[in-house]
Design a protein around this motif. Sequence first.
Motif, PDB file in Angstrom:
ATOM      1  N   ILE A  28      28.266  -6.616  -6.872  1.00 54.06           N
ATOM      2  CA  ILE A  28      29.138  -5.460  -6.680  1.00 54.06           C
ATOM      3  C   ILE A  28      28.835  -4.875  -5.304  1.00 54.06           C
ATOM      4  O   ILE A  28      27.857  -5.273  -4.649  1.00 54.06           O
ATOM      5  CB  ILE A  28      28.925  -4.381  -7.764  1.00 54.06           C
ATOM      6  N   THR A  29      29.653  -3.925  -4.865  1.00 52.12           N
ATOM      7  CA  THR A  29      29.411  -3.315  -3.558  1.00 52.12           C
ATOM      8  C   THR A  29      28.280  -2.293  -3.648  1.00 52.12           C
ATOM      9  O   THR A  29      28.013  -1.744  -4.728  1.00 52.12           O
ATOM     10  CB  THR A  29      30.676  -2.622  -3.038  1.00 52.12           C
ATOM     11  N   ARG A  30      27.643  -2.028  -2.498  1.00 55.49           N
ATOM     12  CA  ARG A  30      26.569  -1.046  -2.475  1.00 55.49           C
ATOM     13  C   ARG A  30      27.105   0.346  -2.810  1.00 55.49           C
ATOM     14  O   ARG A  30      26.443   1.128  -3.524  1.00 55.49           O
ATOM     15  CB  ARG A  30      25.894  -1.017  -1.102  1.00 55.49           C
ATOM     16  N   ALA A  31      28.306   0.677  -2.320  1.00 57.97           N
ATOM     17  CA  ALA A  31      28.894   1.989  -2.595  1.00 57.97           C
ATOM     18  C   ALA A  31      29.106   2.196  -4.096  1.00 57.97           C
ATOM     19  O   ALA A  31      28.870   3.288  -4.630  1.00 57.97           O
ATOM     20  CB  ALA A  31      30.217   2.132  -1.854  1.00 57.97           C
ATOM     21  N   ARG A  32      29.541   1.136  -4.769  1.00 50.38           N
ATOM     22  CA  ARG A  32      29.765   1.223  -6.218  1.00 50.38           C
ATOM     23  C   ARG A  32      28.444   1.415  -6.956  1.00 50.38           C
ATOM     24  O   ARG A  32      28.332   2.254  -7.846  1.00 50.38           O
ATOM     25  CB  ARG A  32      30.473  -0.032  -6.698  1.00 50.38           C
ATOM     26  N   TYR A  33      27.415   0.642  -6.544  1.00 55.55           N
ATOM     27  CA  TYR A  33      26.113   0.772  -7.189  1.00 55.55           C
ATOM     28  C   TYR A  33      25.515   2.153  -6.932  1.00 55.55           C
ATOM     29  O   TYR A  33      24.903   2.754  -7.817  1.00 55.55           O
ATOM     30  CB  TYR A  33      25.153  -0.306  -6.688  1.00 55.55           C
ATOM     31  N   SER A  34      25.699   2.668  -5.727  1.00 53.44           N
ATOM     32  CA  SER A  34      25.164   3.977  -5.372  1.00 53.44           C
ATOM     33  C   SER A  34      25.700   5.065  -6.296  1.00 53.44           C
ATOM     34  O   SER A  34      24.967   5.988  -6.675  1.00 53.44           O
ATOM     35  CB  SER A  34      25.518   4.311  -3.912  1.00 53.44           C
ATOM     36  N   LYS A  35      26.961   4.947  -6.697  1.00 53.65           N
ATOM     37  CA  LYS A  35      27.546   5.948  -7.595  1.00 53.65           C
ATOM     38  C   LYS A  35      26.879   5.915  -8.972  1.00 53.65           C
ATOM     39  O   LYS A  35      26.756   6.944  -9.637  1.00 53.65           O
ATOM     40  CB  LYS A  35      29.043   5.709  -7.734  1.00 53.65           C
ATOM     41  N   TYR A  36      26.422   4.740  -9.401  1.00 49.50           N
ATOM     42  CA  TYR A  36      25.723   4.638 -10.681  1.00 49.50           C
ATOM     43  C   TYR A  36      24.377   5.362 -10.616  1.00 49.50           C
ATOM     44  O   TYR A  36      23.981   6.048 -11.558  1.00 49.50           O
ATOM     45  CB  TYR A  36      25.496   3.175 -11.073  1.00 49.50           C
ATOM     46  N   GLU A  37      23.675   5.197  -9.489  1.00 48.24           N
ATOM     47  CA  GLU A  37      22.380   5.865  -9.338  1.00 48.24           C
ATOM     48  C   GLU A  37      22.543   7.377  -9.209  1.00 48.24           C
ATOM     49  O   GLU A  37      21.686   8.140  -9.638  1.00 48.24           O
ATOM     50  CB  GLU A  37      21.636   5.323  -8.122  1.00 48.24           C
ATOM     51  N   GLU A  38      23.643   7.808  -8.605  1.00 46.29           N
ATOM     52  CA  GLU A  38      23.885   9.239  -8.426  1.00 46.29           C
ATOM     53  C   GLU A  38      24.427   9.891  -9.698  1.00 46.29           C
ATOM     54  O   GLU A  38      24.440  11.122  -9.809  1.00 46.29           O
ATOM     55  CB  GLU A  38      24.876   9.459  -7.285  1.00 46.29           C
ATOM     56  N   ALA A  40      27.502   9.636 -10.521  1.00 46.81           N
ATOM     57  CA  ALA A  40      28.884  10.004 -10.233  1.00 46.81           C
ATOM     58  C   ALA A  40      29.881   9.198 -11.054  1.00 46.81           C
ATOM     59  O   ALA A  40      31.007   9.637 -11.277  1.00 46.81           O
ATOM     60  CB  ALA A  40      29.173   9.826  -8.734  1.00 46.81           C
ATOM     61  N   SER A  41      29.479   8.009 -11.499  1.00 38.01           N
ATOM     62  CA  SER A  41      30.325   7.190 -12.361  1.00 38.01           C
ATOM     63  C   SER A  41      29.441   6.328 -13.248  1.00 38.01           C
ATOM     64  O   SER A  41      28.245   6.171 -12.985  1.00 38.01           O
ATOM     65  CB  SER A  41      31.269   6.315 -11.525  1.00 38.01           C
ATOM     66  N   GLU A  42      30.038   5.780 -14.303  1.00 41.24           N
ATOM     67  CA  GLU A  42      29.301   4.941 -15.244  1.00 41.24           C
ATOM     68  C   GLU A  42      29.807   3.508 -15.159  1.00 41.24           C
ATOM     69  O   GLU A  42      31.016   3.280 -15.029  1.00 41.24           O
ATOM     70  CB  GLU A  42      29.475   5.470 -16.672  1.00 41.24           C
ATOM     71  N   PRO A  43      28.903   2.537 -15.235  1.00 37.48           N
ATOM     72  CA  PRO A  43      29.314   1.135 -15.112  1.00 37.48           C
ATOM     73  C   PRO A  43      30.060   0.664 -16.359  1.00 37.48           C
ATOM     74  O   PRO A  43      29.740   1.091 -17.473  1.00 37.48           O
ATOM     75  CB  PRO A  43      27.988   0.385 -14.958  1.00 37.48           C
ATOM     76  N   PRO A  44      31.057  -0.201 -16.186  1.00 38.66           N
ATOM     77  CA  PRO A  44      31.693  -0.819 -17.359  1.00 38.66           C
ATOM     78  C   PRO A  44      30.696  -1.727 -18.070  1.00 38.66           C
ATOM     79  O   PRO A  44      29.639  -2.061 -17.523  1.00 38.66           O
ATOM     80  CB  PRO A  44      32.854  -1.607 -16.757  1.00 38.66           C
ATOM     81  N   LEU A  45      31.053  -2.149 -19.260  1.00 37.04           N
ATOM     82  CA  LEU A  45      30.115  -2.891 -20.109  1.00 37.04           C
ATOM     83  C   LEU A  45      29.574  -4.146 -19.434  1.00 37.04           C
ATOM     84  O   LEU A  45      28.373  -4.421 -19.477  1.00 37.04           O
ATOM     85  CB  LEU A  45      30.788  -3.269 -21.436  1.00 37.04           C
ATOM     86  N   GLU A  46      30.457  -4.922 -18.777  1.00 39.15           N
ATOM     87  CA  GLU A  46      29.988  -6.175 -18.184  1.00 39.15           C
ATOM     88  C   GLU A  46      28.980  -5.923 -17.063  1.00 39.15           C
ATOM     89  O   GLU A  46      28.024  -6.689 -16.888  1.00 39.15           O
ATOM     90  CB  GLU A  46      31.163  -7.010 -17.675  1.00 39.15           C
ATOM     91  N   VAL A  47      29.162  -4.829 -16.313  1.00 38.13           N
ATOM     92  CA  VAL A  47      28.213  -4.497 -15.250  1.00 38.13           C
ATOM     93  C   VAL A  47      26.923  -3.943 -15.854  1.00 38.13           C
ATOM     94  O   VAL A  47      25.824  -4.244 -15.382  1.00 38.13           O
ATOM     95  CB  VAL A  47      28.824  -3.494 -14.261  1.00 38.13           C
ATOM     96  N   LEU A  48      27.053  -3.156 -16.920  1.00 36.38           N
ATOM     97  CA  LEU A  48      25.868  -2.623 -17.601  1.00 36.38           C
ATOM     98  C   LEU A  48      25.002  -3.764 -18.127  1.00 36.38           C
ATOM     99  O   LEU A  48      23.767  -3.715 -18.039  1.00 36.38           O
ATOM    100  CB  LEU A  48      26.292  -1.704 -18.743  1.00 36.38           C
ATOM    101  N   LEU A  49      25.616  -4.802 -18.650  1.00 42.10           N
ATOM    102  CA  LEU A  49      24.866  -5.962 -19.132  1.00 42.10           C
ATOM    103  C   LEU A  49      24.165  -6.669 -17.980  1.00 42.10           C
ATOM    104  O   LEU A  49      23.028  -7.122 -18.116  1.00 42.10           O
ATOM    105  CB  LEU A  49      25.804  -6.926 -19.855  1.00 42.10           C
TER     106      LEU A  49
END
Length: 257
Positions: A28-38, A40-49
């Motif tokens: 995934i992109t760094r910007a997308r991952y950064s939002k998970y750490e902040e 600001a957003s929650e990962p969909p199931l496949e990314v959470l796995l």
Amino acid sequence: MSFLSDNIRYLRAQKSMSQQKVADELVITRARYSKYEEGASEPPLEVLLRISRFFHVSVDLMISVDLRKVPMQELLKLEDNRILLPIMVDSTTGNNFIEIIPHKARAGYLTGYADPEFIQNLEQISLPFLREGKYRAFPIEGDSMPPHQEGSFVIGGYLERLEDVKDGRTYIVITANEGVVYKRLYRKDKETFELHSDNTFYDPYLVKAYDILEIWEYACSIATEEFMPEDLQEPDAKAMFKEIKYMLNDLAKKVKS
């Protein structure tokens, strides 16, 4: 997912990896991952796995436990599915502690069985003849499994695969519907088990494999009360007297009604 952002930030720091490196591993992109750490957003199931598999921590622990408060080095990892099983290990000897589930905590086990903090606060014992494997002591309630009396403890060895259940053996079974039960198991088909009580007063019942949260095979037991002469009666006679007692109690309730 209140703990997720804090947990993945903590786990990444433990690996001394940059956000970009982790994002590359997760595809995934760094910007997308950064939002998970902040948060600001929650990962969909496949990314959470993918996150769970990358950090080798189960999804339920990732989202429900503050991993910063957990001594990760003292927990055992299961070999195949990468789930962190909250079983405490003696850091000096490497031997497993046997956690004791007290009667008052039995009801709370369903919500705490996957929580390392819950497990860490339990009393622990060590038995020299139970070294290999993962063990836990569960309290016995009722009279469905003689000669085990109410107040006794059954120590079970953790069973990783339901395929290893042997017909006619006894197991501690944890399900969301029944809670913690100690029964004799028989496989009905690939997806169903039949649970039997040794006290024939109680009828057997079926449990689906997908409803089983944990299963522990009988290893040994600890009696907390002395056996009395009446406990040494012939099994059939003792069962008959108990059945008569239940019939009379039931009859008394109907008469009162």
